[in-house]
Design a protein around this motif. Structure first.
Motif, PDB file in Angstrom:
ATOM      1  N   SER A 110      -7.333   8.986   3.073  1.00 50.47           N
ATOM      2  CA  SER A 110      -7.806   7.871   3.879  1.00 50.47           C
ATOM      3  C   SER A 110      -6.663   6.934   4.249  1.00 50.47           C
ATOM      4  O   SER A 110      -6.580   6.451   5.387  1.00 50.47           O
ATOM      5  CB  SER A 110      -8.898   7.113   3.121  1.00 50.47           C
ATOM      6  OG  SER A 110      -9.360   6.004   3.852  1.00 50.47           O
ATOM      7  N   LEU A 111      -5.781   6.687   3.299  1.00 50.60           N
ATOM      8  CA  LEU A 111      -4.647   5.814   3.573  1.00 50.60           C
ATOM      9  C   LEU A 111      -3.717   6.421   4.615  1.00 50.60           C
ATOM     10  O   LEU A 111      -3.155   5.706   5.453  1.00 50.60           O
ATOM     11  CB  LEU A 111      -3.892   5.551   2.268  1.00 50.60           C
ATOM     12  CG  LEU A 111      -2.782   4.494   2.319  1.00 50.60           C
ATOM     13  CD1 LEU A 111      -3.381   3.118   2.591  1.00 50.60           C
ATOM     14  CD2 LEU A 111      -1.999   4.478   1.012  1.00 50.60           C
ATOM     15  N   ARG A 112      -3.564   7.740   4.563  1.00 59.48           N
ATOM     16  CA  ARG A 112      -2.702   8.397   5.535  1.00 59.48           C
ATOM     17  C   ARG A 112      -3.257   8.254   6.945  1.00 59.48           C
ATOM     18  O   ARG A 112      -2.493   8.138   7.917  1.00 59.48           O
ATOM     19  CB  ARG A 112      -2.560   9.878   5.173  1.00 59.48           C
ATOM     20  CG  ARG A 112      -1.651  10.669   6.108  1.00 59.48           C
ATOM     21  CD  ARG A 112      -1.665  12.133   5.749  1.00 59.48           C
ATOM     22  NE  ARG A 112      -1.269  12.357   4.382  1.00 59.48           N
ATOM     23  CZ  ARG A 112      -1.344  13.547   3.775  1.00 59.48           C
ATOM     24  NH1 ARG A 112      -1.822  14.590   4.430  1.00 59.48           N
ATOM     25  NH2 ARG A 112      -0.958  13.682   2.524  1.00 59.48           N
ATOM     26  N   ASP A 113      -4.577   8.235   7.085  1.00 61.25           N
ATOM     27  CA  ASP A 113      -5.169   8.078   8.407  1.00 61.25           C
ATOM     28  C   ASP A 113      -4.937   6.685   8.981  1.00 61.25           C
ATOM     29  O   ASP A 113      -4.981   6.494  10.208  1.00 61.25           O
ATOM     30  CB  ASP A 113      -6.675   8.356   8.342  1.00 61.25           C
ATOM     31  CG  ASP A 113      -6.979   9.822   8.076  1.00 61.25           C
ATOM     32  OD1 ASP A 113      -6.089  10.660   8.343  1.00 61.25           O
ATOM     33  OD2 ASP A 113      -8.087  10.124   7.588  1.00 61.25           O
ATOM     34  N   VAL A 114      -4.705   5.706   8.102  1.00 62.86           N
ATOM     35  CA  VAL A 114      -4.455   4.338   8.569  1.00 62.86           C
ATOM     36  C   VAL A 114      -3.005   4.173   9.014  1.00 62.86           C
ATOM     37  O   VAL A 114      -2.691   3.282   9.802  1.00 62.86           O
ATOM     38  CB  VAL A 114      -4.799   3.331   7.453  1.00 62.86           C
ATOM     39  CG1 VAL A 114      -4.540   1.892   7.887  1.00 62.86           C
ATOM     40  CG2 VAL A 114      -6.252   3.467   7.024  1.00 62.86           C
ATOM     41  N   ALA A 115      -2.124   5.028   8.568  1.00 64.09           N
ATOM     42  CA  ALA A 115      -0.684   4.880   8.822  1.00 64.09           C
ATOM     43  C   ALA A 115      -0.329   4.748  10.299  1.00 64.09           C
ATOM     44  O   ALA A 115       0.493   3.897  10.661  1.00 64.09           O
ATOM     45  CB  ALA A 115       0.075   6.042   8.184  1.00 64.09           C
ATOM     46  N   PRO A 116      -0.891   5.559  11.208  1.00 61.30           N
ATOM     47  CA  PRO A 116      -0.492   5.418  12.620  1.00 61.30           C
ATOM     48  C   PRO A 116      -0.820   4.060  13.235  1.00 61.30           C
ATOM     49  O   PRO A 116      -0.249   3.690  14.267  1.00 61.30           O
ATOM     50  CB  PRO A 116      -1.277   6.533  13.314  1.00 61.30           C
ATOM     51  CG  PRO A 116      -1.578   7.522  12.241  1.00 61.30           C
ATOM     52  CD  PRO A 116      -1.792   6.703  11.019  1.00 61.30           C
ATOM     53  N   PRO A 124      -7.148 -12.525  13.261  1.00 58.39           N
ATOM     54  CA  PRO A 124      -8.481 -11.900  13.260  1.00 58.39           C
ATOM     55  C   PRO A 124      -8.539 -10.574  14.008  1.00 58.39           C
ATOM     56  O   PRO A 124      -9.385  -9.725  13.698  1.00 58.39           O
ATOM     57  CB  PRO A 124      -9.369 -12.958  13.927  1.00 58.39           C
ATOM     58  CG  PRO A 124      -8.644 -14.254  13.720  1.00 58.39           C
ATOM     59  CD  PRO A 124      -7.191 -13.913  13.762  1.00 58.39           C
ATOM     60  N   ASP A 125      -7.665 -10.372  14.991  1.00 62.09           N
ATOM     61  CA  ASP A 125      -7.699  -9.137  15.768  1.00 62.09           C
ATOM     62  C   ASP A 125      -6.693  -8.098  15.278  1.00 62.09           C
ATOM     63  O   ASP A 125      -6.498  -7.065  15.936  1.00 62.09           O
ATOM     64  CB  ASP A 125      -7.440  -9.431  17.246  1.00 62.09           C
ATOM     65  CG  ASP A 125      -6.117 -10.146  17.484  1.00 62.09           C
ATOM     66  OD1 ASP A 125      -5.498 -10.597  16.490  1.00 62.09           O
ATOM     67  OD2 ASP A 125      -5.705 -10.258  18.656  1.00 62.09           O
ATOM     68  N   ASN A 126      -6.051  -8.344  14.128  1.00 61.48           N
ATOM     69  CA  ASN A 126      -5.126  -7.368  13.548  1.00 61.48           C
ATOM     70  C   ASN A 126      -5.939  -6.431  12.653  1.00 61.48           C
ATOM     71  O   ASN A 126      -6.003  -6.591  11.436  1.00 61.48           O
ATOM     72  CB  ASN A 126      -4.017  -8.067  12.761  1.00 61.48           C
ATOM     73  CG  ASN A 126      -2.916  -7.113  12.337  1.00 61.48           C
ATOM     74  OD1 ASN A 126      -3.061  -5.891  12.438  1.00 61.48           O
ATOM     75  ND2 ASN A 126      -1.811  -7.661  11.860  1.00 61.48           N
ATOM     76  N   TYR A 127      -6.544  -5.440  13.263  1.00 62.37           N
ATOM     77  CA  TYR A 127      -7.436  -4.547  12.527  1.00 62.37           C
ATOM     78  C   TYR A 127      -6.681  -3.651  11.549  1.00 62.37           C
ATOM     79  O   TYR A 127      -7.217  -3.281  10.498  1.00 62.37           O
ATOM     80  CB  TYR A 127      -8.241  -3.698  13.510  1.00 62.37           C
ATOM     81  CG  TYR A 127      -9.054  -4.519  14.484  1.00 62.37           C
ATOM     82  CD1 TYR A 127      -9.786  -5.620  14.047  1.00 62.37           C
ATOM     83  CD2 TYR A 127      -9.091  -4.201  15.841  1.00 62.37           C
ATOM     84  CE1 TYR A 127     -10.537  -6.377  14.932  1.00 62.37           C
ATOM     85  CE2 TYR A 127      -9.841  -4.954  16.736  1.00 62.37           C
ATOM     86  CZ  TYR A 127     -10.553  -6.044  16.273  1.00 62.37           C
ATOM     87  OH  TYR A 127     -11.288  -6.788  17.152  1.00 62.37           O
ATOM     88  N   ALA A 128      -5.450  -3.286  11.879  1.00 60.75           N
ATOM     89  CA  ALA A 128      -4.665  -2.446  10.975  1.00 60.75           C
ATOM     90  C   ALA A 128      -4.421  -3.164   9.649  1.00 60.75           C
ATOM     91  O   ALA A 128      -4.551  -2.565   8.566  1.00 60.75           O
ATOM     92  CB  ALA A 128      -3.338  -2.066  11.636  1.00 60.75           C
ATOM     93  N   ALA A 129      -4.072  -4.449   9.719  1.00 55.52           N
ATOM     94  CA  ALA A 129      -3.837  -5.212   8.493  1.00 55.52           C
ATOM     95  C   ALA A 129      -5.109  -5.344   7.672  1.00 55.52           C
ATOM     96  O   ALA A 129      -5.081  -5.261   6.436  1.00 55.52           O
ATOM     97  CB  ALA A 129      -3.282  -6.593   8.849  1.00 55.52           C
ATOM     98  N   GLN A 130      -6.240  -5.513   8.324  1.00 53.51           N
ATOM     99  CA  GLN A 130      -7.493  -5.646   7.594  1.00 53.51           C
ATOM    100  C   GLN A 130      -7.902  -4.328   6.947  1.00 53.51           C
ATOM    101  O   GLN A 130      -8.470  -4.316   5.846  1.00 53.51           O
ATOM    102  CB  GLN A 130      -8.577  -6.161   8.546  1.00 53.51           C
ATOM    103  CG  GLN A 130      -8.298  -7.580   9.039  1.00 53.51           C
ATOM    104  CD  GLN A 130      -9.246  -8.018  10.134  1.00 53.51           C
ATOM    105  OE1 GLN A 130     -10.439  -7.731  10.087  1.00 53.51           O
ATOM    106  NE2 GLN A 130      -8.717  -8.719  11.138  1.00 53.51           N
ATOM    107  N   LEU A 131      -7.618  -3.202   7.603  1.00 57.82           N
ATOM    108  CA  LEU A 131      -7.866  -1.907   6.978  1.00 57.82           C
ATOM    109  C   LEU A 131      -6.967  -1.714   5.759  1.00 57.82           C
ATOM    110  O   LEU A 131      -7.404  -1.183   4.729  1.00 57.82           O
ATOM    111  CB  LEU A 131      -7.635  -0.791   7.997  1.00 57.82           C
ATOM    112  CG  LEU A 131      -8.694  -0.629   9.089  1.00 57.82           C
ATOM    113  CD1 LEU A 131      -8.220   0.370  10.144  1.00 57.82           C
ATOM    114  CD2 LEU A 131     -10.028  -0.182   8.499  1.00 57.82           C
ATOM    115  N   LEU A 132      -5.717  -2.148   5.869  1.00 57.95           N
ATOM    116  CA  LEU A 132      -4.812  -2.068   4.724  1.00 57.95           C
ATOM    117  C   LEU A 132      -5.300  -2.929   3.576  1.00 57.95           C
ATOM    118  O   LEU A 132      -5.254  -2.518   2.404  1.00 57.95           O
ATOM    119  CB  LEU A 132      -3.407  -2.493   5.142  1.00 57.95           C
ATOM    120  CG  LEU A 132      -2.509  -1.443   5.784  1.00 57.95           C
ATOM    121  CD1 LEU A 132      -1.180  -2.068   6.196  1.00 57.95           C
ATOM    122  CD2 LEU A 132      -2.277  -0.276   4.834  1.00 57.95           C
TER     123      LEU A 132
END
Length: 450
Positions: A296-302, A355-363
Motif C-alpha cells: 500500500s505504501l508503494r502505491d502512494v510513492a508516485p 488541505p489540498d495536499n492529498y499525498a501528504a494526508q495519505l502518508l
C-alpha cells in the motif's frame, strides 16, 4: 394654717406656716417657722435614664413628625394617630427618574440566584471532565514516569487557565470517542485554551512551573486533536508546537521542570529505555499484514513530490521492514520520524499540511496506522492500554479522509480500511469502497526510496 408645698425633681417638702387673724404674720413668727439652714435637706439629683434607641422613621406620617415620635408606618393609619384620633397622612412617594428603570419582579417563585459580575467560567459537567482527565484521558506520553508527571501537571492547572481548559477539552473529546456528545464543550475549552496560551507566549516564561504548564498544554491540545474526527492536520501542527514551546520555555535546560528530562532525552530515547530489543518476528499473520502495508505504501510513492514527503515515505518503509526483525526497535525508530516534520521550514510545513495536499494526508494516515500497529507489537498489555483510544481516533480520521479525498485516491486507503475494520469492527461505516485483496506476494525492492 396654710400648707406651703416645696417640690423639686427628687423630693417633696412641706413646712407649716402659722397665721393669725391679722393681715400679715409677725417677723418673729416667720423666723420661728422658717427651717434651720444648717438642718435643711439637700435634694439628690437622680441620674437620667438613657432613652431607648430606635431606628429612625424615614417615611412616617406628618402627625408623628410634628409630634417627634416614631411612626409605625401602618397603612392606612399608623397606631399613634389611631390611638389619639389624629388624621394620619403620609408623604407621597417620589417617582423614579427617567434614567432609572423600576425593578422588575421575577417570573418564577424560585429563590433568586446570587448576583455575579461575570459569567462563571466552569460548569458542573466540567467536574466530570476533570475527573475523567485524571483517571483516563491524560496523554500517554511520556511513557516513563508519565503517571507521576501528569499528577504534577494537575496541581499546576489551578494556576494557569490555558492548562485547565486544555485538560477539560481533551477529556470532553475523549468521552466523545465513546459515544458521549460533548463536541460543543470540547471546542469551547479548546478555543479558550489556545487564546490564553497565545497571550502567555507573548511574554517570557516566569518560572519552571509555567514552563511545564505551557508544554503540558500544547501536548494536551495535540492529543485532543488526536481525538477529533477532523483533527489529523491539527495534530501534526500541535506536535510541531511541542518542540517550539520546549525551546522557547527553556525546558531543555531547566533541571526542576517536570518535563525537563523528557524534552532533553526526547520521546524516542525514552521509548528505547522502556522497550528492550526483542526476538525477530515469527507470527506469519503479522508478517502478512506488514507486507500488505508495504504494498500500500508503494502505491502512494508516485504521488509524493516534495522533499519532506519523500523523506517520510522512505522512513516509514524502512521502519516497517525493521519491524520484521525487531518490533521494539522499529517502534523506537518510528517515534524518531516526528523530527522529520518538526525540523522542516515553515514554508515546507505549510505546504505539507495544506488541505489540498492529498499525498501528504495519505502518508500521514499510513504513518499513524504504522505507529499504532508496531506499538501493539512492541509494548506489553499495560503499556499499550494507554494508547487504546487511538484506534477509535484513527478510524475516525480515516472515515473523514475517505469523505474528503477524491474518488481516484480511495484505492490508496485499502490497507488502512482493512486494518481499521479489524481494530474497530463495530464502528459505523461511512463509505462504500469495495476492498480488494492486495498482492501480498509481490517482490519488494530494497532501497527503493532515497
Amino acid at each position: 394654717m396654710d400648707l406651703l408645698l416645696h417640690q423639686d425633681e427628687s423630693s417633696f417638702e412641706m413646712w407649716t406656716v402659722s397665721s393669725s387673724s391679722s393681715s400679715s404674720p409677725s417677723q418673729d413668727t416667720l423666723m420661728s417657722a422658717a427651717p434651720d439652714p444648717s438642718k435643711a435637706v439637700v435634694p439628690l439629683r437622680r441620674k437620667p435614664i438613657p432613652r431607648k434607641g430606635h431606628t429612625k422613621s424615614r417615611r412616617g406620617c406628618f402627625a408623628c413628625k410634628r409630634r417627634k415620635v416614631k411612626c409605625q408606618e401602618n397603612l392606612p393609619e399608623c397606631l399613634n394617630c389611631t390611638r389619639i384620633g389624629l388624621t394620619c397622612e403620609y408623604p407621597k412617594p417620589q417617582k423614579p427618574s427617567a434614567s432609572v428603570s423600576p425593578p422588575t419582579l421575577p417570573l418564577s417563585l424560585s429563590p433568586p440566584s446570587p448576583v455575579q459580575s461575570i459569567e462563571p467560567s466552569f460548569a458542573m459537567e466540567d467536574m466530570r471532565f476533570f475527573h475523567h482527565f485524571l483517571f483516563h484521558a491524560y496523554p500517554p506520553v511520556p511513557m516513563l514516569q508519565g503517571d507521576d508527571i501528569w499528577k504534577g501537571v494537575a496541581t499546576l492547572s489551578y494556576s494557569y487557565d490555558f492548562l485547565i481548559h486544555a485538560m477539560l477539552g481533551l477529556a470532553a473529546s475523549h468521552l466523545g470517542l465513546y459515544g458521549h456528545d460533548y463536541a460543543s464543550q470540547a471546542l469551547s475549552h479548546r478555543v479558550k485554551s489556545i487564546q490564553c496560551l497565545n497571550q502567555a507566549l507573548s511574554r517570557p516564561c516566569a518560572s519552571s512551573g509555567e514552563a511545564d504548564a505551557r508544554f503540558a498544554t500544547i501536548m494536551t491540545l495535540a492529543f485532543q486533536a488526536a481525538c477529533m474526527p477532523e483533527g489529523m492536520l491539527e495534530w501534526v501542527t500541535m506536535m510541531r508546537g511541542c518542540k517550539v514551546i520546549a525551546i522557547t520555555s527553556m525546558l531543555t535546560t531547566d533541571e526542576h521542570a517536570l518535563f525537563g528530562p523528557f524534552t532533553r532525552e526526547g520521546y524516542s530515547d525514552s521509548v528505547r529505555k522502556l522497550v528492550a530489543s526483542g526476538p525477530p518476528l515469527q507470527d506469519p499473520t503479522t508478517k502478512l499484514v506488514l507486507k500488505e502495508f508495504l504494498v500500500s505504501l508503494r502505491d502512494v510513492a508516485p504521488l509524493c513530490s516534495s522533499k519532506i514527503e519523500i523523506q517520510l515515505l522512505a522512513a516509514i518503509d524502512r521502519v516497517m521492514r525493521m519491524a520484521m526483525v525487531s518490533s521494539r526497535n522499529a517502534f523506537a525508530e518510528i517515534i524518531e520520524q516526528y523530527q522529520l516534520i518538526n525540523n522542516v521550514s515553515n514554508e515546507e510545513f505549510a505546504h505539507f499540511i495544506a488541505p489540498d495536499n492529498y499525498a501528504a494526508q495519505l502518508l500521514l494516515i499510513h504513518f499513524v496506522f504504522a505507529e499504532f500497529f508496531i506499538g501493539g507489537l512492541a509494548l506489553n498489555e499495560a503499556q499499550g492500554e494507554r494508547f487504546g483510544f487511538r484506534k477509535r481516533a484513527m478510524c475516525a480520521w480515516l472515515d473523514t479522509l475517505v469523505q474528503k479525498l477524491p474518488a481516484d485516491y480511495h484505492k490508496h486507503l485499502e490497507w488502512c480500511l482493512k486494518y481499521g475494520a479489524r481494530l474497530h469492527p463495530h464502528r459505523k461505516i461511512t463509505h462504500n469502497i469495495r476492498l480488494s485483496i492486495l498482492p501480498v506476494d509481490m517482490p519488494f525492492e530494497e532501497n527503493k526510496y532515497p
